[in-house]
Structures are given as C-alpha cells and as structure tokens.
Design an enzyme around this catalytic site. Structure first.
Site, PDB file in Angstrom:
ATOM      1  N   ARG A   1     -45.917  -5.373  18.496  1.00  0.00           N
ATOM      2  CA  ARG A   1     -44.920  -4.655  17.688  1.00  0.00           C
ATOM      3  C   ARG A   1     -44.460  -5.488  16.511  1.00  0.00           C
ATOM      4  O   ARG A   1     -44.316  -6.699  16.619  1.00  0.00           O
ATOM      5  CB  ARG A   1     -43.668  -4.346  18.524  1.00  0.00           C
ATOM      6  CG  ARG A   1     -43.895  -3.430  19.690  1.00  0.00           C
ATOM      7  CD  ARG A   1     -42.586  -3.331  20.468  1.00  0.00           C
ATOM      8  NE  ARG A   1     -42.805  -2.856  21.808  1.00  0.00           N
ATOM      9  CZ  ARG A   1     -42.595  -1.603  22.203  1.00  0.00           C
ATOM     10  NH1 ARG A   1     -42.169  -0.707  21.354  1.00  0.00           N
ATOM     11  NH2 ARG A   1     -42.813  -1.264  23.448  1.00  0.00           N
TER      12      ARG A   1
ATOM     13  N   HIS B   1     -35.293  10.203  14.486  1.00  0.00           N
ATOM     14  CA  HIS B   1     -35.553   9.557  13.200  1.00  0.00           C
ATOM     15  C   HIS B   1     -34.589  10.076  12.121  1.00  0.00           C
ATOM     16  O   HIS B   1     -33.944   9.302  11.413  1.00  0.00           O
ATOM     17  CB  HIS B   1     -37.002   9.845  12.802  1.00  0.00           C
ATOM     18  CG  HIS B   1     -37.375   9.248  11.480  1.00  0.00           C
ATOM     19  ND1 HIS B   1     -37.321   9.961  10.302  1.00  0.00           N
ATOM     20  CD2 HIS B   1     -37.767   8.003  11.150  1.00  0.00           C
ATOM     21  CE1 HIS B   1     -37.686   9.180   9.310  1.00  0.00           C
ATOM     22  NE2 HIS B   1     -37.967   7.987   9.795  1.00  0.00           N
TER      23      HIS B   1
ATOM     24  N   ARG C   1      -6.051   0.182 -23.597  1.00  0.00           N
ATOM     25  CA  ARG C   1      -6.964  -0.326 -24.610  1.00  0.00           C
ATOM     26  C   ARG C   1      -6.861   0.519 -25.875  1.00  0.00           C
ATOM     27  O   ARG C   1      -6.862   1.756 -25.808  1.00  0.00           O
ATOM     28  CB  ARG C   1      -8.401  -0.263 -24.078  1.00  0.00           C
ATOM     29  CG  ARG C   1      -9.403  -0.748 -25.088  1.00  0.00           C
ATOM     30  CD  ARG C   1     -10.802  -0.740 -24.561  1.00  0.00           C
ATOM     31  NE  ARG C   1     -11.310   0.617 -24.437  1.00  0.00           N
ATOM     32  CZ  ARG C   1     -12.502   0.907 -23.908  1.00  0.00           C
ATOM     33  NH1 ARG C   1     -13.250  -0.071 -23.410  1.00  0.00           N
ATOM     34  NH2 ARG C   1     -12.919   2.140 -23.846  1.00  0.00           N
TER      35      ARG C   1
ATOM     36  N   GLY D   1     -15.061  -6.713 -20.306  1.00  0.00           N
ATOM     37  CA  GLY D   1     -15.795  -5.439 -20.327  1.00  0.00           C
ATOM     38  C   GLY D   1     -17.247  -5.766 -20.037  1.00  0.00           C
ATOM     39  O   GLY D   1     -18.045  -6.041 -20.934  1.00  0.00           O
ATOM     40  N   THR D   2     -17.593  -5.758 -18.757  1.00  0.00           N
ATOM     41  CA  THR D   2     -18.925  -6.244 -18.385  1.00  0.00           C
ATOM     42  C   THR D   2     -20.025  -5.241 -18.720  1.00  0.00           C
ATOM     43  O   THR D   2     -21.201  -5.602 -18.696  1.00  0.00           O
ATOM     44  CB  THR D   2     -18.961  -6.614 -16.891  1.00  0.00           C
ATOM     45  OG1 THR D   2     -18.359  -5.554 -16.156  1.00  0.00           O
ATOM     46  CG2 THR D   2     -18.218  -7.908 -16.640  1.00  0.00           C
TER      47      THR D   2
ATOM     48  N   CYS E   1     -13.131  -5.063 -15.931  1.00  0.00           N
ATOM     49  CA  CYS E   1     -12.953  -3.614 -15.875  1.00  0.00           C
ATOM     50  C   CYS E   1     -14.244  -2.844 -16.156  1.00  0.00           C
ATOM     51  O   CYS E   1     -14.226  -1.624 -16.275  1.00  0.00           O
ATOM     52  CB  CYS E   1     -11.858  -3.174 -16.835  1.00  0.00           C
ATOM     53  SG  CYS E   1     -12.274  -3.548 -18.525  1.00  0.00           S
TER      54      CYS E   1
END
Ligand code: PEP
Ligand code: MG
Length: 912
Positions: free
Chosen positions: A103, A477, A647, A803-804, A868
């Site tokens: 297995r 399943h 902002r 501000g990514t 943010c």
C-alpha cells in the site's frame, strides 16, 4: 545498507517481541500510514507485521526516471526474507503461504488517490497451500482472482472492465446474481480466464520480464510480484489524479510516497470476520461517540467503495462471534485518543474473531466538528486552550460561514440523504465530472449527481457547488473528499434512480424525472434535496465558534509573548462595518472612499471631472462634500470608539467615466437616428474629454497621491468631509477616531506636501466648528521605493498601512488586473511560482514589508503598522505578517475576519 535507512520494520518478530523501528513523528520518511502503523505497534496495539520503504526511496526512484537506486532492491529482498522469518512463513509457499498487501502512504493523507495491491504472494502453487490452511477453497480462489484482477489493473494498467465483464459472464452461466454465489469451481475457472486476459492485454515490449517462451504470463514469482507492485505504487505518486489532489490541497510534489508491505489479514473468512472504518468521535458534528461502518465477511475496499450497504459500528459488539473483537475495538479507540490526544480515524479488520489495526491517523473533520472536539477535549483535560486554538484550521472556518437555506423558504423536498458535508448549494444537475467542469467553466453553478464518486471524479467535485450521491455512506469517497474541500455534499440519496447515460434521474415513489440542467438545491447539513433554487443566507457566529474565537482573542491580544496581533476590517459602508463588528473586527483598517462614489453619485463626480464650467464644478464638489460628510457620519458613528482608516481617493479618475467605446457606439447610433447637431456636438465633446483622460498604464498613472498633487480639490473635499463629520459627532457625544491614509506614495515629498494641505483643512474645520480634532495622517506603503525610504517617510507619518496588492503588482511588475488570467496559472503549473502571489504573500514582497516596518519603527517609535491588501485575509500570509514583518494588525474583508482572528492567534502561538 546505504547511509540513509530505506526500510523500517514494524510489528513483532517470531518471538512476539516488538521490533518496530519507526514512530508517528516520522511522517516525512515513512508517510502517514507507515508512521502510524509503527506508532500503534510501539504502543502495543495489534498490527499485522510488515515493513515500510521510505518516501525518499520513491523520490530517488522517480527522479532517476523510474530506476532503482543502487542497493535498494537488495534491501527489499532482505526485508522480505526478514518478514518471512518473523512470520515463520514464506511468500509463495505451496504448503502454507505468506500473503502481503502493498500500500501507498504519503506524508499527507490523499484518500484513494494512489494504488494498493492485496493478496500478493499467490500463484498456482501457493493457492493450494491457502486451501489447505483455511480449508476453504472458495475463499482461496476468490483471493487469487482478486489478486490477479487488482495486480493487472493497478500494476499493468489492464482495463478493469475486462475482468468485471468476465465475472458478469460467469454469473450468467452459473445462473446466479451476486458474486458471493459463485462457487469455488467458478472462481477457479475465473482465475484461468483472468490470466488469459492478462496475457492478451499486457504489452510484451514494455514488460519483457513477463515473457515466458515468448508469451506474456502472469508472474508466479512472489519476488517479481512484489517488485512490480512497489514500482506501481511509487509510479502512482505522479498519476494525474494524485497530482491534481496535491494541487488542490497545497501538498508539494517532491515529498514522494512510502510503500507499506504488510502481512495480509482477512476480513472475508466467514461470519466471524469483518472489516471496517471508524472514527473515535463523530467527524461530522464532533459528538463524543464511536462512528463508522463495518461489513461482515468482506475485504477493506468493499467498505470504502460503498458497494455493499454497511452496518453502524455501534452494532459491532452485538454481532454473534464479533462481541469480543467489538469490545477490544472500543478499548483501542480509547487508547488511541489518549495517546494521540486527538480524534483518530481507523481502519481495522477482524479475522476469525481477532482484531487487527490496519491504519490510524488524526481524522479529518468538518469545521463544526473541529470546534466541538477541540472544546470538548479542553473540558476533558486532554488538551490546553492554546492547543485547541492551534488545532482548528483557519481556512476550514470558511465552511461555517458557508451559506445555508433561508429558514423562511418553502421547501419542495424531493428526497433525503445523509448529511455528509455541511453548507447549502444550488445548481444545475450534471451527471459526469466532465460535464461539471464544462458547465462550471461556462459560469453555471452545478450540482454533481452520481451513483457514487471515485477518485477520477475529483475534477468534477472541485468544479461543483455541491455533490449528491445516491449510494454510499458518510465514510464513502464522496463524503470524505467533500468534507475536506468544504463542498456541501448529500450522500446515499436512495430515492434517486440515476441513469447517467440518459442524463436523467427518476425520484422513486413519485413520477418526477429530473434532467441534466434542471436546478436543484442541497443542504449538506441536513441531507435535504429540494427541487428548484432555494434562497441561501449566510451563517452567524454562535456557540463553539464564538468560544474558540474568544480563546483566540485572549491569546492574540495578550501582551505576553510579544506584540499583540490585531484584526481590522476593510469596509466602506455601514452595513459591512456592522457585519464586521459582529464578526469581531476591532477597527476599520481600510475604507476605500472611491466606493462611495458609485450608484447615483457617479453623475456628480462625472460632472466634476468633465465640466469646464467652474461654477458647475464647484457645485458638484459641494454636493460631493454633502454626501461624503453624511457617509462618514454614518460610518464613524457605527465605529464610535474604534479607529477607522480612511483612504483618500485612489483610482485613476477615468474609472468614474463612461466607457469611451460604448459612448462611440451610442454617438454612431444617434447619428443614424438623425439626432440634432447640438446633441451630437455635446456627445462628441464628452468623448473627447474622456479620451483625453485615458492613459496607457492607468494603474501606474495619475492615481493615488498623484491625484492629490495634480487635482487637490477632490481629496481635500474628502478631508473636509471627514473632519466635519468628526467634529459633528464629537459634539453629539460620540467618539469618532478617523485616521487619514494617503495612498500610493513613492517619494517622501509627495507625502509631506499632501499632509501640509490636509492639516490646513483640519485646522480650518477645527476653527469653524470650535472642536479640537486629533486626526492621525498615515502613508499607504504599496510601492517598493516607498519601502526603501520608509525611514524618511516615517518622520512625517503617524502610521503605515501596507497595500500588498499594489506592492505585489509593482514588486513583480505583474499587472494585478491581467496576470491572474493570463499567465499565473501557467507559472503555477510549471512551478515557476509555488503560489499565486496575489493570494499568499511572496517572501520577497514580505521582505519589503519587514524592512519598511523596521525602518519606520526605528525612525518613529510612536507609529503603528498594518496590512490591508487581500493577503490580510489569507491565513498563511497572516502568520508571516505578524511573525516575520512585525506588523500590529491585518485588515481584511468582513467574512474573512473570523479566519484572521484565528490565524492571528496561531501566529502568536507559533512565536512561543
Ligand atoms: C492594496 O493595494 O493592497 C490596497 C489595499 O489597495 P487597493 O486594492 O484598493 O489598490
Ligand atoms: Mg492599492
């Protein structure tokens, strides 16, 4: 023996002494299954003896183009001989043969994705030994035919249908209906027929080792059987469905799978034998009860495949001949829970009254169950609150925030099934995974309706909003996979008579026939299936979730263990702000003010931008001031006593204008309609002005702080609205705490000059209102240059908010509007990228944030720092923002707030 140990034994030797070499901490070496088999053997549970070949061997084998590392085959042969010694039996022995299973077992559970071969070691001679030993020719021949069937399909890819057809044929000839009614002689004949099928369908050029006198022959040599089976399991690591599953579940491709070779025990040796799967607690709702199914006189795969209807585990003790094994199993449940200090998932077999443990692992569970089990285990003294908080997967909380049926909706209930995975879904019926994928790609939500799913259905299950099966139980399943993915699922809807070929389903007991494309709704929490689309509502935070989140808050906000980890929300209307407060947000981390210019306000801002009449523009600006002031009054009132980062307008102004192409078309239409010249001239003038504002790269153009420099009226109007609203609320006895954020700064002087005019407006409003105002002004860091000069900017700013989204865009030079559609999927597929950087923060972008926080804090110790961008709601990114970059808060959309609270607490725990 090589430097690196390739093979680890588990279980007892010929003297009954434990010779186990591994343990549960060795997941990455032995895979989950192997590590836990070792652990169970170590703590004295009954585990059939065997050995595990390491994941590293699989990786070596795959990277060398499926060739064996030097010495590995010799080590396997030694381990095989050792196992024979320990068992006092030999593989292939014509008198008393040893049989083994082979297995897969990867470091992370991948249910049903990879291959297994059972009953290995049988051949024409050893089947005779099995007959003698068991005195059961039928059992022996059945085991042999199962082995050939499985080996041919799994190891050599012979079409499984060929064998099923032969069985069907045999049943017709014998005049019986079920497999169980076939006699020993029938099965013996089938063995011969199966070997014939094998000879006819295996490609001799690909498998010269199977040639005997120029003909392909089913391998009789157990050593060859074993080698081929191990190769097949190693090969299955890279099969299509396993690769897809890993992609879905974020499992790296370079881990490899271990192979477990283990002595066979048989659950199909008559009425005192059985096999089953169980959980030590209910994995759907977390209740403290034994949960699972078993089948008397069956092999393991029969239970999971949902082919025969199973019995509940609680009845095991009451079956004649299984009483003792049933009691022993309950003891094992308790031993396992106390040892692992968690809910365990178990596979077992009872061979002639004797219990054997074939697998255990910490069990998968729904989010509801995860919360309940964690809290109960704290109450039971098994784990601490910190462990409880650390155990709940933040991403899984989404399940609890899934939509539910609207309680006030009238339900036209079609049928009921098992509540296999919570959440409600509405969609068109589709009967195959391919159709699910195709319809979903066209934008139609679908419910995948199947008799039962199998691992090949994974892509359809991923594409579907919900899954319904007419067969199979809660450990089938479909149920296991759906729960893992958080997709709503109803199983075992027996009233659904599905004809997948005709693409229709008859609902028994009614004259209803549903067709492909008809809409149904399912509720995976109750098992209800409804005709048509039921309105859905989102869930509320109550009960266990609140408890865990309250514990999470205690941990993340504590002053111990380093800087507290705060969570804010991105919200720009009072409804979102209220929702976020309910979800536990502490403050607003980002209010995107441009969202307040939509709807009927669009006309006003368009007039302001496009008019060349100064009076008209001034009037529009005045009107904007009035509506914005009212907006801020509402928002700041809702957030009274809590900070709210506002902002200033950020997007390029043309985003507020009409689409020039649409305008061109309407001008052409008006021309052909014979509109008068004055009207046409006005329209053309408007088009000219809009065109004049267009830019080649607007996201890198006149936006953010640059607007404040070039067109200061608009942002200064916003400052006036914010300050006026603040003054008014203070007069009314509220505690408004706005923080003004200047977006897209790259150069210190941009910030300095903008701040100057902002301060002037604040001073004017202070003077006019007579109210003392203290409004911090911060910088949005979303350009690499700003991060590099963060110390300089920090001397003029009260806070930084990262501000990514833009920072990722500009650090990579990837257009955030195009990259995800155009090339990121290819980059992910080709492994150029490990994750989508717009979803999970990239380490290099994180380094920009870390560096800017460090520089900022050094230059201005009074500052605070937040994130943010969208990453503020991603659990993996959240941990890095707090622990690597050292920010004070993350801010995310309202529905992600609970997820962020938990992830923030886990970040804090990880520091310890
Ligand atoms: C960002 O750039 O990360 C950000 C929050 O701003 P926006 O998405 O509005 O550009
Ligand atoms: Mg931005």
């Amino acid at each position: 023996m090589s430097v690196q140990q390739r093979i680890y034994r588990f279980g007892t030797d010929e003297h009954g002494r434990d010779v186990t070499e591994g343990s549960s901490s060795m997941n990455y070496i032995l895979g989950g299954k192997g590590a836990n088999l070792a652990e169970m053997a170590r703590i004295g549970l009954p585990v059939p003896p065997g050995f595990t070949i390491t994941c590293q061997t699989c990786v070596e084998y795959s990277t060398a183009g499926n060739t064996w590392p030097e010495g590995a085959l010799d080590e396997i042969a030694e381990a095989e001989a050792d196992l024979e010694r320990r068992m006092g039996k030999r593989l292939g022995d014509p008198a008393d043969p040893l049989l083994v299973s082979v297995r897969s077992g990867a470091p992370f559970s991948m249910p049903g994705m990879m291959d297994t071969v059972l009953n290995l070691g049988l051949n024409d001679a050893s089947v005779q030994g099995l007959i003698v030993q068991t005195e059961n020719p039928r059992f022996a021949w059945d085991s042999y035919r199962r082995f050939i069937q499985m080996f041919s399909d799994v190891v050599l890819g012979v079409d499984a249908e060929l064998f099923e057809n032969a069985i069907t044929q045999k049943k017709l000839i014998a005049g019986v209906r079920s497999d169980a009614e076939l006699s020993a002689e029938d099965l013996e004949e089938l063995v011969a027929e199966f070997k014939q099928i094998f000879s006819e369908h295996v490609d001799a050029t690909a498998h010269p080792e199977l040639l005997v006198d120029g003909e392909i022959v089913f391998p009789a040599d157990p050593a060859l059987q074993l080698r081929l089976a191990i190769q097949a399991v190693f090969g299955s690591w890279m099969n299509e469905r396993a690769i897809l599953y890993r992609k879905q579940n974020g499992i790296p491709d370079d881990l490899g799978t271990a192979v477990n070779v283990q002595v066979m025990v048989f659950g199909n040796k008559g009425a005192t034998s059985a096999t089953g799967v169980a959980f030590t607690r209910n994995p759907a709702n977390g209740a403290r009860e034994f949960y699972g199914d078993f089948l008397v006189n069956a092999q393991g795969e029969d239970v999971v495949a949902g082919i025969r209807n199973t019995e509940p585990i609680s009845d095991l003790k009451t079956v004649e001949g299984l009483e003792q094994a049933g009691t022993e199993l309950e003891r094992v449940f308790t031993v396992l829970e106390n040892h692992y200090r968690d809910m365990c998932d178990i596979e077992f077999t009872i061979e002639q009254g004797r219990l054997w443990m074939l697998q255990t692992r910490v069990g998968k569970r729904t989010a509801t169950a995860a919360l309940k089990i964690a809290i109960d285990m704290v109450d039971e003294g098994l784990i601490t609150r910190e462990e409880a908080v650390g155990r709940v997967d933040p991403a899984q909380l989404d399940q609890l925030l899934h939509p539910q049926f609207d309680a006030s909706a009238e339900l036209d209930i079609l049928a009921r099934g098992l509540n296999a995975s919570p959440g409600a879904a509405v969609g068109e019926i589709v009967f195959s995974s391919d159709d699910a994928v195709a319809r979903a790609a066209e934008g139609h939500p679908v419910v995948l309706v199947r008799w039962e799913t199998n691992p090949d259905d994974l892509k359809g299950m991923v594409a579907a909003e919900g899954i319904l099966t007419s067969h199979g139980g809660k450990t089938s399943h479909a149920a296991v996979i759906a729960r893992g993915m958080g997709t709503p699922c109803v199983c075992g809807v027996e009233a659904f008579q599905i004809d997948a070929a005709k693409k229709e389903v008859r609902v028994s007991g009614t004259d209803i026939v549903l067709h492909e494309g008809d809409i149904i709704s399912i509720d995976g929490a109750t098992g209800i299936v409804v005709a048509g689309a039921v309105p859905l509502v989102s869930a509320e935070l109550t009960g266990d979730l609140e408890t865990i989140l309250a514990w999470a808050d205690e941990i993340r906000l504590s002053e111990n263990g380093g800087r507290p980890c705060h969570v804010r929300v991105n919200a720009d209307n009072p409804a979102d702000a209220k929702l976020a407060l309910d979800f536990g947000a502490e403050a607003i981390g980002l209010c995107r003010t441009e969202h307040m210019f939509l709807g009927d306000r669009k006309n006003i801002i368009q007039t302001y931008i496009l008019s060349d009449d100064d009076a008209e523009r001034a009037e529009a600006l005045q009107e904007l001031l009035r509506v914005q002031t009212e907006d801020f009054v509402q928002m700041l009132k809702t957030m009274s006593g809590r900070p709210m980062v506002i902002r200033l307008i950020d997007p390029p102004l043309h985003e507020f204008l009409d689409d020039p192409r649409a305008l061109e078309i309407s001008i052409a239409k008006r021309e052909s309609d014979g509109a008068d010249e004055a009207e046409l001239a006005a329209l053309r003038d408007r088009l000219r002005r809009i065109d004049a504002m267009s830019e080649s790269n607007p996201m890198l153009g006149l936006r953010g702080v640059r607007l404040s420099v070039v067109y200061p009226d608009l942002p200064l109007m916003q400052v006036r609205a914010i300050t006026t609203a603040t003054a008014q609320l203070i007069k009314d006895g509220y505690d408004p705490r706005p923080e003004i954020l200047v977006p897209l700064v790259a150069i210190t002087e941009e910030h300095v000059q903008t701040r100057e005019v902002i301060e002037q407006v604040i001073a004017e409003v202070e003077r006019d209102s007579g109210v003392k105002l203290d409004i911090p002004v911060g910088t949005m860091l979303e350009l690499p240059r700003a991060c590099l000069v963060a110390d300089d900017i920090a001397r003029h700013a009260d806070f930084f908010c990262f501000g990514t989204n833009d920072l990722t865009q500009t650090a990579f030079g990837f257009s955030r509007d195009d990259a995800e559609a155009k090339f990121i999927p290819i980059y992910l597929h080709r492994k150029i990228l490990k994750a989508n950087p717009f979803e999970t923060i990239d380490d290099a972008v994180l380094e920009l944030v870390r560096m800017a926080v460090e520089k900022g804090r050094d230059a201005n110790s009074a500052m605070h720092f937040g994130v943010c961008g969208e990453h503020g709601g991603d659990p993996a990114s959240i941990v890095k923002f707090f622990n690597v970059a050292g920010v004070d808060y993350v801010s995310c959309s309202p529905y992600r707030v609970p997820v962020a609270r938990l992830a923030a607490a886990q970040a804090k725990l990880k520091r310890a």
